[in-house]
Design a protein around this motif. Structure first.
Motif, short mmCIF file in Angstrom:
data_model
loop_
_atom_site.label_atom_id
_atom_site.label_comp_id
_atom_site.label_asym_id
_atom_site.label_seq_id
_atom_site.Cartn_x
_atom_site.Cartn_y
_atom_site.Cartn_z
N SER A 1 14.06 10.86 -3.58
CA SER A 1 15.35 10.78 -2.88
C SER A 1 15.37 9.63 -1.89
N ALA A 2 16.60 9.25 -1.52
CA ALA A 2 16.76 8.15 -0.55
C ALA A 2 16.21 8.54 0.82
N ASP A 3 16.35 9.83 1.20
CA ASP A 3 15.84 10.27 2.49
C ASP A 3 14.33 10.13 2.55
N TYR A 4 13.64 10.52 1.45
CA TYR A 4 12.18 10.42 1.45
C TYR A 4 11.74 8.96 1.50
N ARG A 5 12.42 8.10 0.74
CA ARG A 5 12.06 6.68 0.77
C ARG A 5 12.26 6.09 2.17
N LEU A 6 13.36 6.52 2.83
CA LEU A 6 13.62 6.02 4.19
C LEU A 6 12.50 6.44 5.14
N LEU A 7 12.12 7.73 5.09
CA LEU A 7 11.05 8.20 5.97
C LEU A 7 9.74 7.52 5.63
N SER A 8 9.48 7.32 4.34
CA SER A 8 8.24 6.66 3.92
C SER A 8 8.20 5.23 4.46
N GLU A 9 9.33 4.51 4.40
CA GLU A 9 9.37 3.16 4.93
C GLU A 9 9.15 3.16 6.45
N GLN A 10 9.72 4.14 7.14
CA GLN A 10 9.55 4.21 8.58
C GLN A 10 8.09 4.53 8.95
N LEU A 11 7.45 5.42 8.18
CA LEU A 11 6.04 5.72 8.42
C LEU A 11 5.17 4.50 8.14
N GLU A 12 5.52 3.76 7.09
CA GLU A 12 4.76 2.56 6.77
C GLU A 12 4.93 1.51 7.86
N ALA A 13 6.14 1.45 8.46
CA ALA A 13 6.37 0.51 9.56
C ALA A 13 5.55 0.90 10.78
N ILE A 14 5.42 2.20 11.02
CA ILE A 14 4.59 2.67 12.13
C ILE A 14 3.14 2.27 11.90
N ARG A 15 2.66 2.50 10.70
CA ARG A 15 1.28 2.12 10.40
C ARG A 15 1.12 0.61 10.43
N GLY A 16 2.16 -0.12 10.04
CA GLY A 16 2.09 -1.57 10.02
C GLY A 16 2.00 -2.19 11.40
N ALA A 17 2.29 -1.39 12.45
CA ALA A 17 2.15 -1.91 13.80
C ALA A 17 0.70 -2.25 14.12
N GLU A 18 -0.25 -1.52 13.52
CA GLU A 18 -1.68 -1.79 13.70
C GLU A 18 -2.37 -1.53 12.36
N PRO A 19 -2.16 -2.35 11.35
CA PRO A 19 -2.71 -2.07 10.01
C PRO A 19 -4.23 -2.05 9.98
N ALA A 20 -4.86 -2.80 10.86
CA ALA A 20 -6.32 -2.79 10.87
C ALA A 20 -6.88 -1.58 11.59
N LEU A 21 -6.00 -0.79 12.19
CA LEU A 21 -6.45 0.33 13.02
C LEU A 21 -6.03 1.68 12.44
N ILE A 22 -4.75 1.81 12.06
CA ILE A 22 -4.21 3.10 11.66
C ILE A 22 -4.42 3.31 10.16
N GLN A 23 -4.94 4.48 9.81
CA GLN A 23 -5.18 4.83 8.40
C GLN A 23 -4.05 5.68 7.84
N TYR A 24 -3.63 6.71 8.60
CA TYR A 24 -2.64 7.67 8.09
C TYR A 24 -1.47 7.80 9.06
N ALA A 25 -0.28 8.01 8.49
CA ALA A 25 0.93 8.34 9.26
C ALA A 25 1.71 9.34 8.43
N TYR A 26 2.09 10.46 9.02
CA TYR A 26 2.70 11.55 8.24
C TYR A 26 3.58 12.39 9.16
N LEU A 27 4.42 13.22 8.52
CA LEU A 27 5.32 14.11 9.23
C LEU A 27 5.06 15.53 8.77
N LEU A 28 4.94 16.47 9.73
CA LEU A 28 4.69 17.88 9.44
C LEU A 28 5.83 18.72 9.99
#
Length: 553
Positions: free
Chosen positions: A82-109
């Protein structure tokens, strides 16, 4: 030995030994500082990331999960496409991209009815891992897909449990092993929030969801090794250079230290304008700059402190004056002073005072058809006028009880002519009530009674102090009021004997007074003209009144 020579010899003697110790210490210090910085950075990223997540897209996906049975595979595929999941996935990837050499996982519970078993709503790796599988590439190492709706057992993660249950941010203090995903990580958990910073909650009042951001032990170790190794090399290089230039530094350092020492000495002697001179741009120079910054701050605070103290003193004086005014509205000044000095029980005897009781006649009838607010305003207007009369004649108001008013003359300071002063106030009170009734078209009147004698006055108890009177004089004054005539001032024979020379009196005759039997009473008519003779009360009555007064005393 000169300071320069001492510094040079000392530096040569200890630099070799200290170089190793310093290098090791710096290594451990940098390592700890970097680790703390990485944790702070992780918390900051999770903080900003919680604001980046689209709450509407998240809520739509979370609503599809609910607390029911696990999703079917086709439902998982549909939601993750779904578009909602892709949007959240892109936002999580952007969060991880803030420190790609540092952050391994980003997720929502998202929480469920079982606090220890939330569900994944989105994970930054899911779409990439699905694409990898779709391309025929197997998953390797710790790679594992956290599909939407998948239950995550967090019973071993107390801080994540707290973040979901209390909707509070949490940061793991150390690495925690996750057997399900086969990694050890430091995690930051941040509840999803509105733009105003308030945690978002679902219809049941639970935390709407939590953003998790993880640093694995492998990435943390790599970052620490890179920075710490560089720091160690730099430290060793600095120590080596210091050994070569020790003589030159000894000369320069001694000069700088001496100048700085003189400045510090002046400052210690409260010369807050003292500043270090221009020093070489070395450690001592930096120390001099830091000292100058500190000195300027202290000087500014010292100058502001006087203003703050002055302002605070004014505020305290104003507060004290307000407290004094409030206290003096409750107690006489002399009594208030004695209480402030620590007296816990005040009881003073006064041999000659005049007590007045006043009661509004017809007040019950007026109250029955008057709103409570208007009734209170009416009493306030009348009693405020009585207060002004008491102040005018130098009398002490004791209290009001309902529509009754009590005042005394001769307390807490003995007053000559106390009976005359209280009689004049009583006549003015009659006139004031009559004027009030005329202006407001009411049938109010006032009944007043006065008696003269001895009382005990003081303050008792520990809370809600009130200055009060006790004694038979108070009781008789109350009987003078209750047996009196509306619109008239009734006085006892004792009081009448004191008023006869200055007031026209009207004998009312003996009346039955509860607890006292028959008593002679008089009505005060008006003050006598200044030249008029005092012939109202017969000499016999005056003599008897004086005898009664002596008996009371």
């Amino acid at each position: 030995m000169r300071l320069r020579r001492k510094i040079t010899i000392s530096f040569f003697g200890v630099s070799a030994a200290l170089s190793i110790v310093f290098a090791l210490f710096l290594y451990r210090f940098v390592e700890r500082q970097l680790e703390a910085e990485l944790r702070d950075r992780l918390l900051d990223i999770s903080h900003l990331g919680s604001l980046l997540i689209d709450p509407q897209a998240y809520q739509r996906l979370a609503a599809r999960l609910g607390d029911g049975a696990p999703l079917e595979p086709h439902e998982v595929d549909a939601l993750e496409s779904s578009a909602d999941y892709r949007l959240l996935s892109e936002q999580l990837e952007a969060i991880r991209g803030a420190e790609p050499a540092l952050i391994q996982y980003a997720y929502l519970l998202s929480p469920t009815s079982d606090p220890a078993k939330p569900r994944f709503v989105a994970d930054a790796d899911v779409l990439a891992l699905r694409a990898k599988l779709a391309a025929g590439q197997p998953l390797t190492g710790p790679e594992k897909i956290s599909h939407i709706g998948q239950v995550y057992d967090i019973s071993g993660f107390p801080l994540l449990l707290r973040a979901l249950s209390a909707c509070e941010r949490q940061l793991e203090p150390d690495f925690i092993a996750d057997a399900e995903f086969g990694v050890s990580s430091v995690s930051a958990y941040y509840p999803l929030r509105s733009l105003q910073g308030a945690p978002l909650r679902d219809a049941r009042g639970r935390c709407l969801g939590v953003l998790g951001v993880d640093i694995t032990d492998r990435k943390m170790s790599a970052a620490l090794a890179a920075t710490s190794g560089l720091s160690l090399k730099l430290s060793l290089a600095v120590v080596g250079v210091a050994l070569l230039v020790s003589i030159a530094l000894g000369t320069a350092l001694s000069r700088s230290v001496r100048a700085l020492a003189l400045t510090v000495s002046r400052f210690a002697n409260k010369d807050f304008t003292a500043r270090a001179p221009e020093l070489p741009r070395d450690e001592i120079g930096q120390l001099g700059d830091n000292f100058n910054t500190m000195a300027a701050t202290i000087q500014l605070h010292s100058e502001n402190l006087e203003g703050l103290v002055h302002q605070r003193t004014k505020e305290l004086v104003a507060e004290k004056q307000t407290s004094e005014r409030l206290l003096l509205n409750v107690l006489p000044g002399a009594i208030a002073d004695r209480l402030k000095k620590g007296e816990s029980l005040i009881a003073d005897r006064f041999e000659a005072v005049s007590v007045l009781f006043a009661d509004l006649v017809g007040f019950t009838v007026v109250a029955s058809h008057t709103p409570p607010e208007d009734l209170v305003r009416m009493l306030n207007e009348l009693f405020s006028g009585f207060d002004r009369l008491a102040e005018k004649y130098g009398l002490e108001k004791i209290k009001t009880i309902g529509d009754s008013y009590m005042v005394v003359a001769g307390v807490p300071q003995p007053v000559a002519g106390h009976a005359g002063a209280i009689a004049r106030m009583a006549l003015d009170m009659v006139a004031e009530v009559a004027e009030f009734s005329s202006l407001h078209d009411t049938k109010l009147a006032i009944r007043l009674g006065i008696h003269t004698g001895s009382v005990v006055a003081g303050v008792i108890g520990e809370k809600k102090f009130i200055y009060d009177l006790w004694g038979d004089t108070v009781n008789i004054a109350s009987r003078m009021e209750s047996t009196g005539v509306p619109g008239r001032v009734q006085v006892s024979e004792t009081t009448a004997s004191l008023l006869a020379a200055d007031f026209e009196l009207e004998a009312r005759g003996p009346i039955e007074v509860k607890g006292k039997g028959q008593m002679k009473v008089f009505l005060v008519v008006r003050p006598r003209p200044a030249a008029a003779p005092a012939v109202v009360a017969p000499a016999v009555i005056a003599a008897a009144a004086v005898a009664d007064l002596k008996g009371a005393l």
